[in-house]
Design a protein around this motif. Structure first.
Motif, PDB file in Angstrom:
ATOM      1  N   GLU A 101       9.698  -2.998   6.709  1.00 30.33           N
ATOM      2  CA  GLU A 101       8.343  -2.456   6.569  1.00 30.33           C
ATOM      3  C   GLU A 101       8.377  -0.927   6.455  1.00 30.33           C
ATOM      4  OE1 GLU A 101       5.856  -4.437   9.520  1.00 30.33           O
ATOM      5  OE2 GLU A 101       5.778  -6.238   8.263  1.00 30.33           O
ATOM      6  N   ARG A 102       9.314  -0.305   7.147  1.00 31.67           N
ATOM      7  CA  ARG A 102       9.465   1.160   7.011  1.00 31.67           C
ATOM      8  C   ARG A 102       9.973   1.525   5.620  1.00 31.67           C
ATOM      9  NH1 ARG A 102       9.815   4.187  11.934  1.00 31.67           N
ATOM     10  NH2 ARG A 102      11.087   5.741  10.884  1.00 31.67           N
ATOM     11  N   VAL A 103      10.903   0.743   5.098  1.00 33.16           N
ATOM     12  CA  VAL A 103      11.426   1.004   3.749  1.00 33.16           C
ATOM     13  C   VAL A 103      10.300   0.845   2.724  1.00 33.16           C
ATOM     14  CG1 VAL A 103      12.911   0.057   1.930  1.00 33.16           C
ATOM     15  CG2 VAL A 103      13.825   0.460   4.220  1.00 33.16           C
ATOM     16  N   HIS A 104       9.542  -0.225   2.852  1.00 28.72           N
ATOM     17  CA  HIS A 104       8.463  -0.440   1.884  1.00 28.72           C
ATOM     18  C   HIS A 104       7.463   0.719   1.923  1.00 28.72           C
ATOM     19  CE1 HIS A 104       5.985  -2.765  -0.871  1.00 28.72           C
ATOM     20  NE2 HIS A 104       4.966  -2.267  -0.194  1.00 28.72           N
ATOM     21  N   ALA A 105       7.120   1.159   3.135  1.00 32.74           N
ATOM     22  CA  ALA A 105       6.160   2.266   3.273  1.00 32.74           C
ATOM     23  C   ALA A 105       6.702   3.536   2.618  1.00 32.74           C
ATOM     24  CB  ALA A 105       5.853   2.513   4.750  1.00 32.74           C
ATOM     25  N   GLY A 106       8.005   3.788   2.780  1.00 36.59           N
ATOM     26  CA  GLY A 106       8.593   4.983   2.178  1.00 36.59           C
ATOM     27  C   GLY A 106       8.627   4.898   0.664  1.00 36.59           C
TER      28      GLY A 106
END
Ligand code: FES
Ligand SMILES: [Fe+2]
Length: 353
Positions: free
Chosen positions: A316-321
């Protein structure tokens, strides 16, 4: 040892653009074998289970003669989903206007159709898709002209058998489901590297030797594989001693993940399903050898749940970035992340077709 500079990733815009997902649905999910059910869900004649192949709703049935069949789970009348869940029936009836289909997909009854001149029931059967099973695993492929399942599986059955795992002897135990705020490729790519394991999965890294020289990566046509041995009998996280000498973690392209941990005979398998360009549904069906000690299964499950919770935060952090839209692409380590490069190569060539 390769010395190449880091490889460029696919453009990050491909991870949130609905138009890219639409292309992937047509050129990838519409044309490949995907895990869809376990045979226990369609064990008896007349049993059915609603599932999906990417965005395509699919119903798998075992007909009166015991033959597995699968159809697009969309009513030919006005498009309602026909079946939900799983069960056992003589026919498949749409809940909207009660059009009724045989287990061979043919339209056998449509109320008032006898009053409609020229109504051609023969042309209004459910649309078939390919279905086949390997051990207790049921796969579907919407492409009727696609190659047989055995071709897409390739060496996968042999790789499991070589480590002493008899898939036919496994028994279904549980299904675990989850949804993620991430593109499906983010989930797949996170699965395809263990470069993050020592940083982000302390328990897993105690159980499995994730050192670069010990943990191996292999690519075959449509099969991206990782192998890792138990560290000190599982490092106290769970008891990794048993018939199965090492872990195997496979992505059967495009979206079926299959995991085996060292220890007692075990396997988890399931699809990575895009719900939208920015939301992904996954489930894993867990199988064990009959009579496996429930305490062992609890320890194993606790580790698996721990890893799953850690991976949720990562993806989810990767997608947000990525979706921030500021950085155009990323960099891949050519050795440690080569399965991701291979995955992205398969995506790019499928979309180019
Ligand atoms: S939509 Fe299925 S019967 Fe009308
Ligand atoms: Fe992970």
């Amino acid at each position: 040892m390769a010395t190449a500079a880091p490889n460029r990733t696919l453009p990050w815009s491909w991870y949130s653009d609905p138009a890219v997902l639409e292309l992937e649905q047509a050129s990838i999910f519409g044309r490949s074998w995907q895990y869809a059910a376990h045979t226990g869900e369609v064990a008896e004649p007349g049993s059915y289970v609603a599932t999906r192949a990417g965005a395509i709703p699919v119903v798998v049935v075992r007909d009166g003669e015991g033959v597995l069949r699968a159809f697009v789970n969309v009513c030919r009348h006005r498009g309602s989903i026909v079946c939900d869940g799983a069960g056992r029936r003589e026919t498949l009836q749409c809940p909207y206007h009660a059009w009724t289909y045989g287990l061979d997909g043919s339209l056998v009854a449509a109320p008032r159709s006898d009053r409609e001149p020229g109504f051609d029931a023969g042309a209004l059967g459910l649309i078939p898709v390919q279905v086949d099973s390997w051990g207790p695993f049921v796969f579907v492929n919407p492409d009727l002209d696609g190659p047989p399942l055995v071709e897409q599986l390739g060496e996968l059955p042999a790789l499991l058998a070589a480590d002493g795992l008899d898939v036919d002897a496994l028994v279904f135990h549980t299904r675990a489901e989850a949804e993620y705020d991430a593109n499906w490729k983010v989930c797949a790519e996170n699965y395809l590297e263990c470069y993050h394991c020592s940083v982000a999965h302390p328990s897993f890294s105690k159980a499995i030797d994730v050192a670069a020289d010990a943990y191996t990566l292999e690519t075959r046509p449509s099969l991206l594989s990782q192998f890792g041995s138990a560290r000190n009998g599982g490092g106290g996280v769970y008891d990794a001693s048993g018939e199965i000498p090492r872990g195997q973690f496979h992505l059967l392209f495009p979206n079926t993940a299959l995991n085996v941990m060292p220890g007692r005979p075990n396997l988890s398998i399931g699809p990575i399903v895009p719900l939208s360009a920015e939301r992904t549904y996954r489930y894993l069906d867990y199988f064990f050898a009959p009579g496996t000690d429930p305490g062992w299964i609890d320890d194993y499950t606790e580790l698996d749940n721990q890893v799953g919770a850690e991976d949720r935060v990562l993806v989810e952090r990767v997608h947000a970035g990525m979706r921030a839209g500021v950085v155009g692409h990323g960099a891949l380590l050519p050795v440690s992340e080569r399965l991701i490069a291979d995955f992205q190569g398969l995506i790019a060539s499928a979309l180019a077709r």
